[in-house]
Design a protein around this motif. Structure first.
Motif, PDB file in Angstrom:
ATOM      1  N   ALA A 164      23.091  36.694  29.058  1.00 32.27           N
ATOM      2  CA  ALA A 164      23.995  35.542  29.007  1.00 32.27           C
ATOM      3  C   ALA A 164      25.111  35.723  30.015  1.00 32.27           C
ATOM      4  CB  ALA A 164      24.558  35.382  27.593  1.00 32.27           C
ATOM      5  N   ASN A 165      24.917  35.162  31.201  1.00 33.19           N
ATOM      6  CA  ASN A 165      26.019  35.186  32.177  1.00 33.19           C
ATOM      7  C   ASN A 165      26.879  33.955  31.923  1.00 33.19           C
ATOM      8  OD1 ASN A 165      27.680  35.978  34.224  1.00 33.19           O
ATOM      9  ND2 ASN A 165      26.418  35.123  35.857  1.00 33.19           N
ATOM     10  N   VAL A 166      27.713  34.068  30.896  1.00 34.25           N
ATOM     11  CA  VAL A 166      28.525  32.928  30.452  1.00 34.25           C
ATOM     12  C   VAL A 166      29.726  32.751  31.378  1.00 34.25           C
ATOM     13  CG1 VAL A 166      27.833  33.349  28.058  1.00 34.25           C
ATOM     14  CG2 VAL A 166      29.969  34.338  28.922  1.00 34.25           C
ATOM     15  N   PRO A 167      30.380  31.573  31.354  1.00 35.65           N
ATOM     16  CA  PRO A 167      31.636  31.430  32.110  1.00 35.65           C
ATOM     17  C   PRO A 167      32.657  32.419  31.554  1.00 35.65           C
ATOM     18  CG  PRO A 167      30.881  29.314  31.217  1.00 35.65           C
ATOM     19  CD  PRO A 167      30.025  30.364  30.598  1.00 35.65           C
ATOM     20  N   TYR A 168      33.364  33.165  32.449  1.00 36.72           N
ATOM     21  CA  TYR A 168      34.329  34.141  31.914  1.00 36.72           C
ATOM     22  C   TYR A 168      35.652  34.184  32.673  1.00 36.72           C
ATOM     23  CZ  TYR A 168      32.368  37.404  35.461  1.00 36.72           C
ATOM     24  OH  TYR A 168      31.946  37.997  36.627  1.00 36.72           O
ATOM     25  N   VAL A 169      35.930  33.149  33.461  1.00 32.46           N
ATOM     26  CA  VAL A 169      37.226  33.097  34.151  1.00 32.46           C
ATOM     27  C   VAL A 169      38.263  32.513  33.183  1.00 32.46           C
ATOM     28  CG1 VAL A 169      38.493  32.142  36.122  1.00 32.46           C
ATOM     29  CG2 VAL A 169      36.054  32.737  36.358  1.00 32.46           C
ATOM     30  N   PRO A 170      39.390  33.202  32.966  1.00 34.31           N
ATOM     31  CA  PRO A 170      40.422  32.619  32.099  1.00 34.31           C
ATOM     32  C   PRO A 170      40.883  31.273  32.661  1.00 34.31           C
ATOM     33  CG  PRO A 170      40.890  34.938  32.530  1.00 34.31           C
ATOM     34  CD  PRO A 170      39.754  34.554  33.433  1.00 34.31           C
ATOM     35  N   THR A 171      41.125  30.318  31.781  1.00 35.88           N
ATOM     36  CA  THR A 171      41.463  28.953  32.221  1.00 35.88           C
ATOM     37  C   THR A 171      42.584  28.949  33.271  1.00 35.88           C
ATOM     38  OG1 THR A 171      40.792  28.124  30.063  1.00 35.88           O
ATOM     39  CG2 THR A 171      42.162  26.667  31.397  1.00 35.88           C
ATOM     40  N   HIS A 184      33.363  22.383  43.867  1.00 34.52           N
ATOM     41  CA  HIS A 184      31.996  21.861  43.965  1.00 34.52           C
ATOM     42  C   HIS A 184      31.106  22.256  42.808  1.00 34.52           C
ATOM     43  CE1 HIS A 184      32.660  19.981  47.853  1.00 34.52           C
ATOM     44  NE2 HIS A 184      33.483  20.981  48.047  1.00 34.52           N
ATOM     45  N   VAL A 185      31.703  22.841  41.770  1.00 34.05           N
ATOM     46  CA  VAL A 185      30.963  23.059  40.529  1.00 34.05           C
ATOM     47  C   VAL A 185      31.825  22.543  39.389  1.00 34.05           C
ATOM     48  CG1 VAL A 185      29.619  25.063  41.281  1.00 34.05           C
ATOM     49  CG2 VAL A 185      31.874  25.410  40.272  1.00 34.05           C
ATOM     50  N   ALA A 186      31.178  22.165  38.279  1.00 34.60           N
ATOM     51  CA  ALA A 186      31.939  21.672  37.129  1.00 34.60           C
ATOM     52  C   ALA A 186      32.755  22.816  36.534  1.00 34.60           C
ATOM     53  CB  ALA A 186      30.965  21.127  36.093  1.00 34.60           C
ATOM     54  N   PRO A 187      33.970  22.532  36.031  1.00 31.21           N
ATOM     55  CA  PRO A 187      34.789  23.594  35.417  1.00 31.21           C
ATOM     56  C   PRO A 187      34.042  24.344  34.318  1.00 31.21           C
ATOM     57  CG  PRO A 187      36.072  21.570  35.668  1.00 31.21           C
ATOM     58  CD  PRO A 187      34.666  21.246  36.087  1.00 31.21           C
ATOM     59  N   MET A 188      33.153  23.638  33.600  1.00 33.21           N
ATOM     60  CA  MET A 188      32.425  24.299  32.508  1.00 33.21           C
ATOM     61  C   MET A 188      31.556  25.465  32.990  1.00 33.21           C
ATOM     62  SD  MET A 188      29.175  21.788  31.780  1.00 33.21           S
ATOM     63  CE  MET A 188      28.391  22.979  30.753  1.00 33.21           C
ATOM     64  N   THR A 189      31.283  25.548  34.283  1.00 27.04           N
ATOM     65  CA  THR A 189      30.435  26.643  34.772  1.00 27.04           C
ATOM     66  C   THR A 189      31.221  27.941  34.950  1.00 27.04           C
ATOM     67  OG1 THR A 189      30.734  26.162  37.123  1.00 27.04           O
ATOM     68  CG2 THR A 189      28.948  24.993  36.020  1.00 27.04           C
ATOM     69  N   VAL A 190      32.543  27.838  34.994  1.00 23.36           N
ATOM     70  CA  VAL A 190      33.353  29.046  35.226  1.00 23.36           C
ATOM     71  C   VAL A 190      34.399  29.296  34.144  1.00 23.36           C
ATOM     72  CG1 VAL A 190      33.055  29.168  37.738  1.00 23.36           C
ATOM     73  CG2 VAL A 190      34.878  27.727  36.788  1.00 23.36           C
ATOM     74  N   ASP A 191      34.874  28.243  33.467  1.00 25.77           N
ATOM     75  CA  ASP A 191      36.039  28.350  32.584  1.00 25.77           C
ATOM     76  C   ASP A 191      35.663  28.990  31.247  1.00 25.77           C
ATOM     77  OD1 ASP A 191      38.280  27.960  30.998  1.00 25.77           O
ATOM     78  OD2 ASP A 191      38.677  25.949  31.796  1.00 25.77           O
ATOM     79  N   GLY A 192      36.227  30.175  31.022  1.00 20.12           N
ATOM     80  CA  GLY A 192      35.917  30.913  29.801  1.00 20.12           C
ATOM     81  C   GLY A 192      37.008  30.828  28.745  1.00 20.12           C
ATOM     82  N   GLY A 193      37.891  29.820  28.855  1.00 22.48           N
ATOM     83  CA  GLY A 193      38.941  29.665  27.842  1.00 22.48           C
ATOM     84  C   GLY A 193      40.127  30.571  28.114  1.00 22.48           C
ATOM     85  N   ALA A 194      41.060  30.612  27.170  1.00 20.49           N
ATOM     86  CA  ALA A 194      42.365  31.255  27.402  1.00 20.49           C
ATOM     87  C   ALA A 194      42.235  32.692  27.923  1.00 20.49           C
ATOM     88  CB  ALA A 194      43.183  31.212  26.125  1.00 20.49           C
ATOM     89  N   ASP A 195      41.387  33.500  27.294  1.00 21.06           N
ATOM     90  CA  ASP A 195      41.257  34.898  27.749  1.00 21.06           C
ATOM     91  C   ASP A 195      39.954  35.125  28.524  1.00 21.06           C
ATOM     92  OD1 ASP A 195      39.378  34.735  25.743  1.00 21.06           O
ATOM     93  OD2 ASP A 195      40.063  36.517  24.661  1.00 21.06           O
ATOM     94  N   GLY A 196      39.220  34.073  28.781  1.00 18.97           N
ATOM     95  CA  GLY A 196      37.954  34.181  29.527  1.00 18.97           C
ATOM     96  C   GLY A 196      36.782  34.581  28.650  1.00 18.97           C
ATOM     97  N   LEU A 197      37.049  34.889  27.387  1.00 22.22           N
ATOM     98  CA  LEU A 197      35.979  35.417  26.528  1.00 22.22           C
ATOM     99  C   LEU A 197      35.561  34.448  25.422  1.00 22.22           C
ATOM    100  CD1 LEU A 197      37.271  39.107  26.253  1.00 22.22           C
ATOM    101  CD2 LEU A 197      35.341  38.262  27.602  1.00 22.22           C
ATOM    102  N   ALA A 198      36.032  33.198  25.523  1.00 15.61           N
ATOM    103  CA  ALA A 198      35.755  32.242  24.441  1.00 15.61           C
ATOM    104  C   ALA A 198      34.255  31.984  24.285  1.00 15.61           C
ATOM    105  CB  ALA A 198      36.495  30.929  24.703  1.00 15.61           C
ATOM    106  N   VAL A 199      33.532  31.843  25.396  1.00 18.12           N
ATOM    107  CA  VAL A 199      32.094  31.550  25.297  1.00 18.12           C
ATOM    108  C   VAL A 199      31.337  32.799  24.826  1.00 18.12           C
ATOM    109  CG1 VAL A 199      30.068  30.600  26.464  1.00 18.12           C
ATOM    110  CG2 VAL A 199      32.346  29.837  27.152  1.00 18.12           C
ATOM    111  N   LEU A 200      31.701  33.960  25.378  1.00 17.47           N
ATOM    112  CA  LEU A 200      31.035  35.200  24.936  1.00 17.47           C
ATOM    113  C   LEU A 200      31.269  35.430  23.438  1.00 17.47           C
ATOM    114  CD1 LEU A 200      29.399  37.725  25.503  1.00 17.47           C
ATOM    115  CD2 LEU A 200      31.516  38.899  26.163  1.00 17.47           C
ATOM    116  N   ARG A 201      32.464  35.103  22.973  1.00 20.00           N
ATOM    117  CA  ARG A 201      32.782  35.265  21.542  1.00 20.00           C
ATOM    118  C   ARG A 201      31.811  34.422  20.696  1.00 20.00           C
ATOM    119  NH1 ARG A 201      37.926  34.655  22.463  1.00 20.00           N
ATOM    120  NH2 ARG A 201      38.425  36.855  22.695  1.00 20.00           N
TER     121      ARG A 201
END
Ligand code: SAM
Length: 258
Positions: A164-171, A184-201
């Motif tokens: 799972a190479n999830v988005p992990y860049v902090p907002t 040139h990419v949607a924010p959802m492809t990189v934005d991992g939430g406040a600490d970058g770990l929201a999707v991995l969580r």
């Protein structure tokens, strides 16, 4: 036939527009364009800031060309470490999910590296799902949807490996990304939430339901995210460790279902 003067001019135009690897980019553009008119269109797009991979329609990943479409995340060289860890932890014939698959680059490379895998790939972004479905035709079943919700229910409890190479860049860091990676990419492809770990969580919380006993969850994170990422895997009931590659500055956390 392109003269060396044409090549020099192209390199200078790319360099003036801020392309750091102007020589390499010029070679790729020249090799990809069918004729002079197409080359000029490609160069104009590139000078306007469109990522090279979106201009030519493919990215180089693990020694292969992977098709990428506008808006779809361009697979990174760093992610070749995630692939290498996955190859090392996957046995022939296993059931593998490329979650948040984007272009499908990881599933494609895993298929080439490990025989007889039963592969599934999924993403929420429609452009990525369409791109991966074409690239992985005959290789993997590609599904659309939010994380594990995308998968067929009968995979629950049977998956050997989730990559799972999830988005992990902090907002807050998203606006600081290079222009190519931001515009040139949607924010959802990189934005991992406040600490970058929201999707991995969210992935870790559900992973134990989907993994077979002894199954593995693998995810790329940034160096400073390693301690909290290991902690969240452990908190989800997985036995966690990190695999690093200094040269690629790449960090992969691995959680094993017990
Ligand atoms: C960092 S990109 C990685 C893409 C690909 N695995 C790679 O390594 O090139 C993250 C991907 O996660 C997808 N994504 C983001 N949120 C998602 C969600 N809730 N469910 C499924 N996919 C999601 C994005 O569309 C994007 O394609």
């Amino acid at each position: 036939m392109t003269s060396s003067a044409d090549l020099d001019t192209l390199v200078q135009r790319l360099r003036a527009a801020g392309c750091v690897f102007a020589e390499e980019e010029a070679d790729v553009l020249l090799a990809s364009a069918g004729d002079g008119a197409e080359l000029e269109r490609m160069v104009a797009d590139r000078l306007a800031g469109v990522p090279l991979e979106h201009v030519v329609g493919w990215a180089s990943f693990a020694g292969s060309r992977v098709p990428v479409r506008p808006g779809v995340f361009v697979p990174r060289r760093r992610t070749e470490h995630l692939l290498a860890v996955a190859v090392g932890l996957t046995r022939p014939g296993e059931l593998v999910v490329d979650l948040c698959c984007g272009s499908g680059a990881i599933a494609l490379a895993l298929h080439a590296a490990v025989p007889d895998l039963r592969l599934h790939a999924s993403d929420l972004q429609p452009e990525a799902v369409a791109c991966a479905a074409d690239t992985l035709a005959g290789i993997a079943a590609v599904h659309a949807g939010d994380l594990f919700d995308a998968l067929p229910a009968d995979l629950r409890g049977r998956v050997d490996v989730v990559v799972a190479n999830v988005p992990y860049v902090p907002t807050a860091a998203v606006p600081l990304l290079p222009r190519d990676a931001r515009e040139h990419v949607a924010p959802m492809t990189v934005d991992g939430g406040a600490d970058g770990l929201a999707v991995l969580r969210r992935v870790a919380a559900e992973a134990t339901d989907w993994l077979a006993p002894g199954g593995r969850l693998l995810s790329e994170v940034a160096e400073d995210q390693v301690p909290p990422a290991l902690a969240l895997l452990e908190a989800s009931g997985l036995r966690a460790r990190v695999c690093e590659d200094e040269e690629l500055d790449a960090h992969v956390v691995v959680g094993r279902s017990v």
